[in-house]
Design a protein around this motif. Sequence first.
Motif, PDB file in Angstrom:
ATOM      1  N   VAL A 250     -11.952  -2.135   2.485  1.00 39.41           N
ATOM      2  CA  VAL A 250     -11.211  -2.591   2.110  1.00 39.41           C
ATOM      3  C   VAL A 250     -10.225  -1.991   1.076  1.00 39.41           C
ATOM      4  N   CYS A 251      -9.259  -2.862   0.540  1.00 37.22           N
ATOM      5  CA  CYS A 251      -8.251  -1.667  -0.884  1.00 37.22           C
ATOM      6  C   CYS A 251      -9.134  -1.346  -1.828  1.00 37.22           C
ATOM      7  N   TRP A 252      -9.282  -0.328  -2.684  1.00 38.52           N
ATOM      8  CA  TRP A 252      -9.874   0.237  -3.641  1.00 38.52           C
ATOM      9  C   TRP A 252      -9.513  -1.075  -4.833  1.00 38.52           C
ATOM     10  N   ARG A 253      -8.474  -1.087  -4.570  1.00 35.84           N
ATOM     11  CA  ARG A 253      -7.529  -1.949  -5.637  1.00 35.84           C
ATOM     12  C   ARG A 253      -7.970  -3.889  -6.108  1.00 35.84           C
ATOM     13  N   CYS A 254      -7.493  -3.941  -4.951  1.00 43.66           N
ATOM     14  CA  CYS A 254      -7.317  -5.254  -4.548  1.00 43.66           C
ATOM     15  C   CYS A 254      -7.976  -6.186  -3.492  1.00 43.66           C
ATOM     16  N   SER A 255      -9.266  -5.584  -3.063  1.00 44.72           N
ATOM     17  CA  SER A 255     -10.097  -5.886  -2.138  1.00 44.72           C
ATOM     18  C   SER A 255      -9.552  -6.328  -1.272  1.00 44.72           C
TER      19      SER A 255
ATOM     20  N   TRP B  35      -3.265   1.050   5.199  1.00 42.50           N
ATOM     21  CA  TRP B  35      -2.071   0.081   4.270  1.00 42.50           C
ATOM     22  C   TRP B  35      -2.829  -1.347   4.092  1.00 42.50           C
ATOM     23  N   CYS B  36      -2.252  -1.246   2.848  1.00 44.24           N
ATOM     24  CA  CYS B  36      -2.735  -2.303   2.557  1.00 44.24           C
ATOM     25  C   CYS B  36      -1.250  -3.705   2.115  1.00 44.24           C
ATOM     26  N   ASN B  37      -1.800  -4.799   2.547  1.00 43.79           N
ATOM     27  CA  ASN B  37      -1.022  -5.811   3.093  1.00 43.79           C
ATOM     28  C   ASN B  37      -0.666  -6.411   1.649  1.00 43.79           C
ATOM     29  N   SER B  38      -1.670  -6.464   0.850  1.00 47.38           N
ATOM     30  CA  SER B  38      -0.951  -6.712  -0.710  1.00 47.38           C
ATOM     31  C   SER B  38      -0.502  -6.370  -2.026  1.00 47.38           C
ATOM     32  N   CYS B  39      -0.921  -5.192  -1.291  1.00 45.83           N
ATOM     33  CA  CYS B  39       0.325  -4.165  -2.175  1.00 45.83           C
ATOM     34  C   CYS B  39       0.837  -3.421  -1.663  1.00 45.83           C
ATOM     35  N   ARG B  40       1.108  -3.797  -0.542  1.00 50.55           N
ATOM     36  CA  ARG B  40       2.022  -2.945  -0.070  1.00 50.55           C
ATOM     37  C   ARG B  40       3.244  -1.850  -0.265  1.00 50.55           C
TER      38      ARG B  40
HETATM   39 ZN   LIG Z   1      -4.550  -3.487  -2.397  1.00 48.53          ZN
END
Ligand SMILES: [Zn+2]
Length: 830
Positions: free
Chosen positions: A180-185, A163-168
């Motif tokens: 880490v998330c591939w999109r927002c790190s 789960w990515c908290n920033s990309c929800r």
């Molecule tokens: Zn993300």
Amino acid sequence: MSSKTTNDKYNFKLIEAKWQNHWLSRNIYSAVAENGKEKYYVLEMFPYPSGRIHMGHVRNYSIGDVIARYKRLRGYNVLHPMGWDAFGLPAENAALKNNTHPAKWTYDNIDYMRNQLRRLGLSYDWGREIATCNVKYYAWEQLLFLKMFEKGIAYRKATTVNWCNSCRTVLANEQVEDGVCWRCSEPVVPRKMHGWFLKITDYAEELLADLEKLTGWPEKVLTMQRNWIGKSTGLACNFKIVGMEENISIFTTRPDTVFGVTFLSIAPEHPLIDALVAGTGRENEVKEFATRIIHEKQRHILEVEIEKEGIFTGRYCINPFNNKQIPIYVANFVLMEYGTGAVMAVPAHDQRDFEFAKKYALDICPVVIPEGDMLTAETMSEASTVPGVLINSGPFTSMPSGLAQKAIIDLAEEKGFGSAHVTYRLRDWGISRQRYWGAPIPVIYCDTCGIQPVPPEHLPVILPEDSESGQNECAPLEKRESFLAATCPSCGRAARRETDTMDTFVESSWYFARFTCPRYTEAPLERAKASQWLPVDQYIGGVEHAILHLLYSRFFTKVLRDLGYLDIDEPFTNLLTQGMVIKDGAKMSKSKGNVVDPNDLINAYGADTVRLFSLFAAPPEKDLEWSSQGVEGAYRFLNRVYRYIVNNKEIILAAKEVLVISSDTGRMLHRKIHQTIRKVTQNIENNFHFNTAISSIMELFNILSSLNEKEQNTNTEAAVIRQAINTIVVLLSPMVPHFCAEMWEYCGNSRSVEQERWPSFDEEAAKEDMLTIVIQVNGKVRSRLLVPTDIQDEILIDQSLTDENIVKHIGSKPIRKTIVVKKKLVNIVV
Ligand SMILES: [Zn+2]
Ligand SMILES: [Zn+2]
């Protein structure tokens, strides 16, 4: 012969606009299958419509365009389409920020970027353009989902997800890089939830085995996929729990170390934990520990080094190979998601187990001794993980590891407590995303009937584009009452729609196939068209897709084949992963402030210069270092060619078609023309090394323009000069298409340059002339040899030493040295 666009000065603005209109209005690049022509499908990874194209795009698409244009000149029937990977999170984020709708943002960007691509003179078949956010595209994807659901390839389960908290939203394993998330790190956290999965693991073996067929792929990408699929063969084995009926199952890739097992570690989530501790008096302690670890795991980011921790369960089990009783531990590093959730611990030969054994004072028992080594528990400071020869291993003692692996599995199978087992690192692909801007998953939930696929005749499930009152434009679907409400297709009662949308990587997993029949209205794919064009002969894109997109596309191709839509096993025959565009030592990026906008460059120098620079500065697979001097240089070269042609217009137009060569210079130029055609053809055929191809063309032009001053008054070699110019223009035309189309027309050719054939080279004409070399012995001329001008020194010396006169003069004297003066003489010192 005059042209409005060609005058004294190279006016790229007029020339490029003229030819772009010409190509577009005549639909020159529309791919129509023609009889007798071999097909060639070249494709660049389609872009996300982020707003503007950047230099990386320019490079990627220029490479693809040269290949497309080159193959057309070679007589192929070329398919070269373009489209937009148009769903995804950036559209939502931008829409929220600018208070607009993601659809509007996306389509505006597409319009803008399409124009930018046109200004680059890319030879796309625009009639096949696809935008994946268009319902005409994702409706078919929903149908594919239903077919996969029917076959059990698409399924729903509750699991711990990334789960990515920033990309929800949830991320696939392939979208988590180093935790880490591939999109927002942002660090990714585990979360337990329901979601939809595609059973890529069913294809693990085929995805692995077929990598062998991909001989046109870079080894680096094949290795990354092989490692990602991560096949391991080993032993699955049961350890009997002392005082209980149950066994604990383990899997190991090192059966040769089974005699060194000194304890067993299980995951804190292991289903047998409660039963194991019951009656040991350690219930509370162990449960507290397990709960704490599970909690910590949920708070911890994944895949970071954690301090190894564990607790004794109070229970033992039996190693079936030597009947030794060993303690069972709960350990924080054992994952329930991988393998069986239990591992046999061999501290002597596994570093993790070694550290754990040291911490809790557990036995360390070496059983595999590497060649020429001595291992004792007392002296070991770390685990020994290499193969060797077995000791203390019962009947397997003194066997080498390799043999022992097999013999030990055979014994387990014979005795019935274990068997050979293959596992894969690859997990199923989680495709549920809790975000708005994506293709809705076509499923309905009924309280009575459970999961109900939307009947195909009710497709598409349209993504609602209007917002409900009081919501922002991209509220997730679960917040939209009108979307949520559905009728159960089975019992007709009120039901609820699935509100997850599909991972956008689903759209990019089959777009290359849809390009073969983009307007087909009967099915996702028109089989005849798909078999006519597929596989993609040459695919081009960044290496960052080595696993994600390229693995998913291979998987989809196999699924589409099994669903009867395709008859190929692999989507991309050849793959070219182009390097990055870097400036001041770093990849161009907004945050680094080192971005060069292609628009500014096109305005200042023209698209042809930008293309020429990006192709000339580096071979495609290498990083391209940005250089303003390089751009200036490309621009100057085009200007020089332009002026040369304009200045020599009279010679070129007066030249006879029939080639009559009467001078040495003419012969030299004629030879150089054929050598250049040969080199350029070989450079392109050999991994598309356009940089060296361009430099060969530049060399030919330099020779032509230097001899011009001497030759132009006589006019005797006009035909060769004309041939040289024509050759330069045709060879350059895939790289700088507007410029060459204009020059070709200006030189009085009636057909357009796109309709030309790639020139063939004449080996005979390309051959270097012969030359007389003087052979000396001790500085005195003793013989002469007639040899090719480009002869290598070693061969020349060899030939000299076997010459009759020379042999006579040397006699039995030893040779002290040989001196070669290029194209003149050989001196043999005796
Ligand atoms: Zn993300
Ligand atoms: Zn129902």
